[in-house]
Enzyme design. Structure first.
Site, PDB file in Angstrom:
ATOM      1  N   ARG A  94      -3.724   7.875  10.968  1.00  0.00           N
ATOM      2  CA  ARG A  94      -4.922   7.990  10.028  1.00  0.00           C
ATOM      3  C   ARG A  94      -5.948   7.259  10.551  1.00  0.00           C
ATOM      4  O   ARG A  94      -6.873   7.242   9.873  1.00  0.00           O
ATOM      5  CB  ARG A  94      -4.262   7.700   8.727  1.00  0.00           C
ATOM      6  CG  ARG A  94      -3.423   8.827   8.065  1.00  0.00           C
ATOM      7  CD  ARG A  94      -2.978   8.462   6.593  1.00  0.00           C
ATOM      8  NE  ARG A  94      -3.872   8.790   5.423  1.00  0.00           N
ATOM      9  CZ  ARG A  94      -3.590   8.663   4.518  1.00  0.00           C
ATOM     10  NH1 ARG A  94      -2.415   8.206   3.858  1.00  0.00           N
ATOM     11  NH2 ARG A  94      -4.557   9.089   3.523  1.00  0.00           N
ATOM     12  N   HIS A 107      -2.405   9.631  19.028  1.00  0.00           N
ATOM     13  CA  HIS A 107      -2.644   8.599  18.182  1.00  0.00           C
ATOM     14  C   HIS A 107      -2.135   7.191  18.551  1.00  0.00           C
ATOM     15  O   HIS A 107      -2.006   6.338  17.670  1.00  0.00           O
ATOM     16  CB  HIS A 107      -2.015   8.770  16.688  1.00  0.00           C
ATOM     17  CG  HIS A 107      -2.334  10.061  16.391  1.00  0.00           C
ATOM     18  ND1 HIS A 107      -3.780  10.677  15.988  1.00  0.00           N
ATOM     19  CD2 HIS A 107      -1.584  11.223  15.537  1.00  0.00           C
ATOM     20  CE1 HIS A 107      -3.892  11.605  15.403  1.00  0.00           C
ATOM     21  NE2 HIS A 107      -2.533  12.466  15.186  1.00  0.00           N
ATOM     22  N   ARG A 133      -7.385 -10.717 -18.713  1.00  0.00           N
ATOM     23  CA  ARG A 133      -7.778  -9.731 -17.741  1.00  0.00           C
ATOM     24  C   ARG A 133      -7.077  -8.339 -18.585  1.00  0.00           C
ATOM     25  O   ARG A 133      -6.029  -8.377 -18.810  1.00  0.00           O
ATOM     26  CB  ARG A 133      -7.113  -9.903 -16.669  1.00  0.00           C
ATOM     27  CG  ARG A 133      -7.568 -10.922 -15.499  1.00  0.00           C
ATOM     28  CD  ARG A 133      -7.947 -10.080 -14.589  1.00  0.00           C
ATOM     29  NE  ARG A 133      -8.682 -11.153 -13.438  1.00  0.00           N
ATOM     30  CZ  ARG A 133      -9.040 -10.814 -12.393  1.00  0.00           C
ATOM     31  NH1 ARG A 133      -9.240  -9.620 -12.166  1.00  0.00           N
ATOM     32  NH2 ARG A 133      -9.530 -11.473 -11.418  1.00  0.00           N
ATOM     33  N   PRO A 161       2.865   0.487   5.749  1.00  0.00           N
ATOM     34  CA  PRO A 161       3.787  -0.724   5.656  1.00  0.00           C
ATOM     35  C   PRO A 161       2.915  -1.547   4.659  1.00  0.00           C
ATOM     36  O   PRO A 161       1.762  -1.887   4.401  1.00  0.00           O
ATOM     37  CB  PRO A 161       3.121  -1.227   6.947  1.00  0.00           C
ATOM     38  CG  PRO A 161       2.174  -0.573   7.644  1.00  0.00           C
ATOM     39  CD  PRO A 161       1.685   0.410   6.601  1.00  0.00           C
ATOM     40  N   GLU A 162       3.991  -2.325   3.803  1.00  0.00           N
ATOM     41  CA  GLU A 162       3.670  -3.327   2.897  1.00  0.00           C
ATOM     42  C   GLU A 162       4.160  -4.720   3.610  1.00  0.00           C
ATOM     43  O   GLU A 162       4.410  -4.479   4.765  1.00  0.00           O
ATOM     44  CB  GLU A 162       4.306  -3.167   1.662  1.00  0.00           C
ATOM     45  CG  GLU A 162       3.843  -1.769   0.842  1.00  0.00           C
ATOM     46  CD  GLU A 162       4.263  -1.656  -0.535  1.00  0.00           C
ATOM     47  OE1 GLU A 162       4.325  -2.550  -1.396  1.00  0.00           O
ATOM     48  OE2 GLU A 162       4.550  -0.466  -0.888  1.00  0.00           O
TER      49      GLU A 162
END
Length: 271
Positions: A110, A91, A152, A2-3
């Site tokens: 995970r 899970h 940068r 997820p973002e």
DNA sequence: CTTTGCACCTGTTGGC
DNA sequence: TGCCAACAGGTGCAAA
């Protein structure tokens, strides 16, 4: 997985189930998340009723009178609201059993996700205290991005994925925002003009807002609190489209590696 | 200080 | 069919 849009969609989906409902039981089946779940977690939360469900970056903050549970979904995590008594599957690492017959269940193959408890201000928690501004807040704009990009040498894609600069931009939306801003992901951050920084900040805000509006992006296994996928995948211009024709000009989309992650861009549309 | 690469973990996919 | 390498929505940390 997820973002920011997927985390925000999750937040909205779990909020009404949690607010004002006492946590009757806390069940932790596997404490081995990214950090081990603290031994006292269950007893801190049991009996509490959430006052608010907030999001900071990709962290969900479940605020209770006695403190705050800090939840991260990692790469493969999801939170769902299910009927109490729904048998846990593989899970399914922890549950908050709620007053009224529902259960909030965390699933994460995970185990890159995490669960913390703090009785202090969560903004001061070590995981949160050094984060940059929220991309959808007024604190994030072209000027912020322009200043942060000075001197940068890092590629601009890596810069916008750096949570000290701005939070919530993950691998999908970084590529998508750069496409919209017509900027090559590989360009050195210090080589952005002020106008380009403004265009990129705007593109980040737009792509995240649009994704939230249709429930985020499901690539493989992301589902919201009701088990429904997000539909932003259909709006992706470049992500996971290596070799396919650009939706704007028809040129083959390129796939390259930056920071050990895949990046996608159109060599014709983006400079 | 900035930048780079690894580590954590399981599941899926594609090539041979 | 089986095996093995590569890859996957994140991010803290150590090393360069």
């Amino acid at each position: 997985m997820p973002e920011l849009p997927e985390v925000e969609t999750t937040r909205r989906g779990i909020e009404s189930a949690l607010l004002g409902r006492r946590v009757l039981d806390v069940i932790v089946r596997d404490r081995r998340l990214r950090w081990p779940v603290e031994p006292g977690f269950e007893r801190r939360v049991r009996g509490e009723a959430a006052l608010a469900v907030e999001r900071r970056a990709k962290y969900l903050l479940l605020r209770f009178p006695a403190g705050t549970a800090i939840v991260h979904l990692g790469m493969s995590g999801s939170l769902r609201v299910l009927g109490a008594g729904t048998p846990p599957l593989i899970h399914d690492h922890w549950d908050l059993v709620l007053e009224g017959g529902q259960v909030l269940r965390f699933h994460d193959p995970r185990r890159f996700g995490s669960l913390h408890w703090t009785s202090a201000d969560p903004a001061l928690h070590p995981l949160l205290q050094d984060l940059g501004p929220e991309p959808l807040s007024t604190a994030f704009d072209g000027e912020h991005l322009f200043r942060a990009s000075r001197r940068r040498r890092v590629a601009i894609k890596l810069l916008i994925m750096n949570s000290h600069i701005v939070v919530g931009v993950g691998n999908i939306y970084a590529s998508e925002a750069l496409f919209r801003a017509r900027l090559r992901p590989t360009r050195a951050a210090q080589r952005l003009s002020r106008a380009q920084a403004a265009a990129l900040a705007q593109a980040i805000r737009e792509v995240l807002a649009e994704a939230i509006a249709i429930g985020g992006t499901t690539l493989r296994d992301y589902v919201n609190a009701d088990g429904v996928p997000g539909y932003f995948r259909q709006q992706l211009f470049v992500y996971e489209r290596g070799g396919a024709p650009c939706r704007v000009c028809g040129t083959a989309i390129r796939q390259v590696t930056q920071g050990q992650r895949s990046t996608y861009y159109c060599p014709s549309c983006q400079d």
